[in-house]
Motif scaffolding. Sequence first.
Motif, short mmCIF file in Angstrom:
data_model
loop_
_atom_site.label_atom_id
_atom_site.label_comp_id
_atom_site.label_asym_id
_atom_site.label_seq_id
_atom_site.Cartn_x
_atom_site.Cartn_y
_atom_site.Cartn_z
N ASN A 193 -4.88 -13.58 -26.95
CA ASN A 193 -5.88 -13.63 -28.01
C ASN A 193 -6.67 -14.92 -27.85
OD1 ASN A 193 -6.57 -14.88 -30.87
ND2 ASN A 193 -6.70 -12.65 -31.07
N TYR A 194 -7.99 -14.84 -27.93
CA TYR A 194 -8.83 -16.03 -27.89
C TYR A 194 -9.99 -15.83 -28.86
CZ TYR A 194 -11.66 -13.14 -24.71
OH TYR A 194 -12.42 -12.13 -24.16
N TYR A 195 -10.25 -16.85 -29.65
CA TYR A 195 -11.26 -16.67 -30.69
C TYR A 195 -11.81 -18.01 -31.14
CZ TYR A 195 -13.52 -13.28 -33.74
OH TYR A 195 -14.43 -12.44 -34.32
N HIS A 196 -13.07 -17.97 -31.56
CA HIS A 196 -13.74 -19.15 -32.13
C HIS A 196 -14.57 -18.66 -33.31
CE1 HIS A 196 -16.22 -23.08 -31.35
NE2 HIS A 196 -15.69 -23.02 -32.57
N LYS A 197 -14.27 -19.18 -34.49
CA LYS A 197 -14.92 -18.71 -35.71
C LYS A 197 -15.44 -19.91 -36.50
CE LYS A 197 -13.85 -16.13 -39.98
NZ LYS A 197 -14.74 -14.96 -39.86
N PRO A 198 -16.61 -20.45 -36.13
CA PRO A 198 -17.19 -21.52 -36.96
C PRO A 198 -17.55 -21.00 -38.35
CG PRO A 198 -18.27 -21.37 -34.80
CD PRO A 198 -17.43 -20.14 -34.97
N VAL A 199 -17.29 -21.82 -39.35
CA VAL A 199 -17.60 -21.48 -40.74
C VAL A 199 -18.40 -22.63 -41.34
CG1 VAL A 199 -16.65 -21.00 -43.03
CG2 VAL A 199 -15.50 -20.11 -40.99
N ALA A 200 -19.50 -22.30 -41.98
CA ALA A 200 -20.33 -23.32 -42.63
C ALA A 200 -20.60 -22.89 -44.06
CB ALA A 200 -21.66 -23.49 -41.88
N ASN A 201 -20.61 -23.87 -44.97
CA ASN A 201 -21.03 -23.56 -46.34
C ASN A 201 -21.69 -24.75 -46.99
OD1 ASN A 201 -18.87 -25.10 -47.69
ND2 ASN A 201 -17.52 -23.50 -46.90
N LEU A 202 -22.55 -24.44 -47.91
CA LEU A 202 -23.30 -25.44 -48.67
C LEU A 202 -23.02 -25.22 -50.14
CD1 LEU A 202 -25.43 -27.73 -48.84
CD2 LEU A 202 -27.18 -25.92 -48.97
N ASN A 203 -22.45 -26.24 -50.79
CA ASN A 203 -22.13 -26.18 -52.22
C ASN A 203 -23.17 -26.96 -53.03
OD1 ASN A 203 -19.13 -25.06 -52.61
ND2 ASN A 203 -19.24 -26.24 -50.70
N ARG A 219 -16.40 -15.09 -32.55
CA ARG A 219 -16.57 -14.66 -31.16
C ARG A 219 -15.22 -14.70 -30.46
NH1 ARG A 219 -20.69 -13.67 -33.28
NH2 ARG A 219 -22.84 -14.14 -32.64
N GLY A 220 -14.89 -13.60 -29.77
CA GLY A 220 -13.65 -13.57 -29.01
C GLY A 220 -12.99 -12.21 -29.08
N GLY A 221 -11.73 -12.14 -28.66
CA GLY A 221 -11.04 -10.86 -28.65
C GLY A 221 -9.60 -10.99 -28.19
N GLY A 222 -9.04 -9.87 -27.81
CA GLY A 222 -7.66 -9.82 -27.33
C GLY A 222 -7.57 -8.94 -26.10
N SER A 223 -6.78 -9.37 -25.12
CA SER A 223 -6.72 -8.66 -23.85
C SER A 223 -5.49 -7.78 -23.75
CB SER A 223 -6.75 -9.66 -22.68
OG SER A 223 -5.56 -10.44 -22.68
N SER A 224 -5.57 -6.81 -22.83
CA SER A 224 -4.45 -5.93 -22.50
C SER A 224 -4.70 -5.40 -21.10
CB SER A 224 -4.34 -4.79 -23.51
OG SER A 224 -5.52 -4.00 -23.49
N SER A 225 -3.70 -4.73 -20.54
CA SER A 225 -3.82 -4.18 -19.19
C SER A 225 -4.05 -2.67 -19.25
CB SER A 225 -2.57 -4.49 -18.37
OG SER A 225 -1.42 -3.97 -19.01
N ILE A 226 -4.74 -2.15 -18.25
CA ILE A 226 -5.02 -0.73 -18.14
C ILE A 226 -4.70 -0.28 -16.73
CG2 ILE A 226 -6.81 1.06 -18.18
CD1 ILE A 226 -8.24 -0.46 -20.29
N SER A 256 -10.53 -7.08 -22.26
CA SER A 256 -10.46 -7.59 -23.63
C SER A 256 -11.23 -6.70 -24.57
CB SER A 256 -11.04 -9.01 -23.71
OG SER A 256 -10.13 -9.95 -23.22
N SER A 257 -10.64 -6.44 -25.74
CA SER A 257 -11.34 -5.80 -26.84
C SER A 257 -12.00 -6.89 -27.66
CB SER A 257 -10.36 -5.00 -27.70
OG SER A 257 -9.71 -4.00 -26.93
N ILE A 258 -13.31 -6.84 -27.74
CA ILE A 258 -14.10 -7.92 -28.33
C ILE A 258 -14.49 -7.57 -29.77
CG2 ILE A 258 -16.24 -9.27 -28.12
CD1 ILE A 258 -14.13 -9.78 -25.95
N ASN A 259 -14.40 -8.57 -30.63
CA ASN A 259 -14.86 -8.45 -32.02
C ASN A 259 -15.74 -9.63 -32.33
OD1 ASN A 259 -15.27 -8.25 -34.74
ND2 ASN A 259 -13.12 -8.44 -35.33
#
Length: 822
Positions: A298-308, A329-336, A383-386
């Motif tokens: 599994n590899y992922y990068h999820k930047p989050v920004a907010n303004l209060n 951005r990212g996903g998880g890999s498997s073999s086929i 990799s299945s990407i989400n």
Amino acid sequence: MKLLFVGAFALTASLSFAQVTEPTDSVKVTPIDSLAVEEVLADDVSLGETLIVGKGVIDLQDDRKTPIAATTIKKEALENKVGAADITQAFVNTPSVYVAGQSGGFGESRIVTRGFDQSNTAFLFNGQPINGMDNGSLYWSNWSGLSDIASAVQIQRGLGSSKLAISSVGGTYNFVTKATDKKQGGFFSAGIANDHYYKSTIAYNTGLINNKFGVSVMLTHWQGNGYNDATQGEGQNYFISLGYKPARKHTLNFILTGGPQWHDQNSSNKISDLLKYGRKYNRNWGMLNGEEYNVRRNYYHKPVANLNWDWDISSKTSLSTVLYASWGRGGGSSSITTGKDKNDATKPYGILGNTEPNGLLNLQQVYDRQSEQGGEALDRVVSSINNHQWFGMVSNLNHKINNNFSFNVGFDLRTYEGQHQRQANSFLGADYITETADKQNPSYQVDQTFSQSPWKALNKFAKSYEDRIGWYYKQRINYGGLFGQFEYSGDRFTAFVQGSVSEQSNQRIDYFNYTAGNEKSEKVTNFGYNIKGGASFRISENHQVFANAGYYSRQPYQNNIFMNYKNDVNPFAKNEEILGIEAGYKIKARNFWANLNAYYTTWENRITSTSQFVGPEGNDKYPGLYNQYVYTVNRGVKQVHTGVELEVNYKPIRTLTLTGFASLGNWEYKGNSLVTNYDEQQNIVGTPKTENFDGLKVGDSAQTQLGLGGTFEIIRGLSVDADYRYNGDLYGSRVNEENGNLKLPSYNIMDAGVTYNVSLTPKNKFTFRFNVNNVLNHIYIQEASTNLQATEGTQTYKGINVNNQIYFGYGRTWNASVRFTF
């Protein structure tokens, strides 16, 4: 002022520099769940040194005086208990909370609250909901930095106090920290743990410049080999908070945070394989070119920004607004494997067909064969990407009518687009693969591979059809909700009523299964609502009773609206109907408090899912499937959850605190369910059928829990602590008419630790911590994904059929850290 401060904290940096002197004249204990935020953070920071943001957006139970079932976990406990684990480790001694999944690898843990999984529990970050909009899921690997930046977490079980148009069936988890710090300073921490785990963090804030502006930053790096075989991981956490106070009545705070990471994954294994190869066995890896290679990462990068933005309009009226965005951005890999065994054409050859005598994948053999032959890859890693982008806005107006009456009203807007596809990571010595599933481009060769780096995943992913394989579709979700609350508060009696209405639209755009011009599904719109209310009565200064009730009509998730991974609208995807009733009693004295809660929850029209692994030998139930997961979806399920919970805290002397908890639940399914199975390629396996679930137990969480704990200060600055917990009436997650439930053996765990604080100056301090989890090295089954019953002649382990797929819990683990505050 106390109530104004309660909702004032948004999720931001945890930079703590104030010293607090303990009272010496008397001992007084306040119930944890009645603590306002300034009390929760008393050990960490003075409110006078912190910019306050997020008033009215984040909902702690003190935002209303009518109590709920809640537990607040302070920053000190987060720092001491988490160590090398996910932040969920700090929740294990909370009634009706079960933490599972740790054995899957870094960030793989899951929380089950009152028998409800994470997709049916609300998680709030800086006042914003962070559950996935398509399926309600939450992945802790994306939030590994929470243990560094959270100052407190309030777990609200059941109805909760959230005013948003969300249904917290299991509960609501509020992650609370302070915002940009007004005082200059920082800290550095370093930690080590078992299996070569290392972590270092540095944080600094400028202090408030010209009484208007300040910056707080934090950077973390961690890495480790993982407890189980081949479950390495590595990641970073970053946090930036910019605070600005343009005028006396206005406060602005901007936050950017993220936790890019990768980690290799373990899978549930047959008990027989774990007994054969060892409890740490992981079937997902083998040796390739002299190095370990795990096909599931599994590899992922999820930047989050907010303004209060907080605006104190008057002494009686305030407005709080948060704008937020996230980009995953990212996903998880498997073999086929597409090649066939030369001796048996019904079985695959290569990665999925064979393993080495030691249980490892024969990756080198596959690589050498494909490298020699060249051309098309019969075996590959994909990799299945989400990828997604999510934007939202939450705003709440609070007005105090008089000393007894107040109300608030607000809205919750969200828009989400998720992009799902597959892409190649490695052809394992070959040159390309041929894609034939794309109806718009019937046949083309894919020769491009993509890195599994979370940093590169932000921009380097398959962006053209000749690089995509398997599937490519988008999910679009738009959501709008209105909510409000009205409360009466008297000397002894309080009452409130909350309500919300919402509308959600869902659409699916599929570029693989449909020809050009026919990609879009119909747009499905659903209306939802909820209403809840309650009252409390203070019998005397130390005794209080309360009761709450709520009813939700919640829209189904996107993944349940469309069937079979196509644009087919699911006729069973009706609004889920949830009824919750709870009551409680609270007692507090000078050095003792206790909370007793009882609940009853019914949930209809729900959809559940489980998974099990089909090994290289296959099985009769899923012919033709080897070495891959089969996902089972149950539609139309009804659940009934009842239980009682108890928490106690006793401080007989200043240096000793004793705690305890208990939860007794009975969670069952009612009626029938439509059951459908899918393989990893999103194809239906077999024929959907109706099964009778009536009277079967809801699994994946212990229905009976008991716990004891204590903290003793030996000398000023030096303390020891220990916690014991028992988990019983635990069932596997899989349930069906044929085999019913698989009941797992009960187990008990003891954790212990030592903390030593050394103050060099009023500003400079060292904190040392050593922690041991599962001190007695108890061997236990934490979860099971199958439900094979033991029969005469069946080999068993602790009474369990050894063909069941399980996760063992961690054995004895340890971690140590040092922190320097300046």
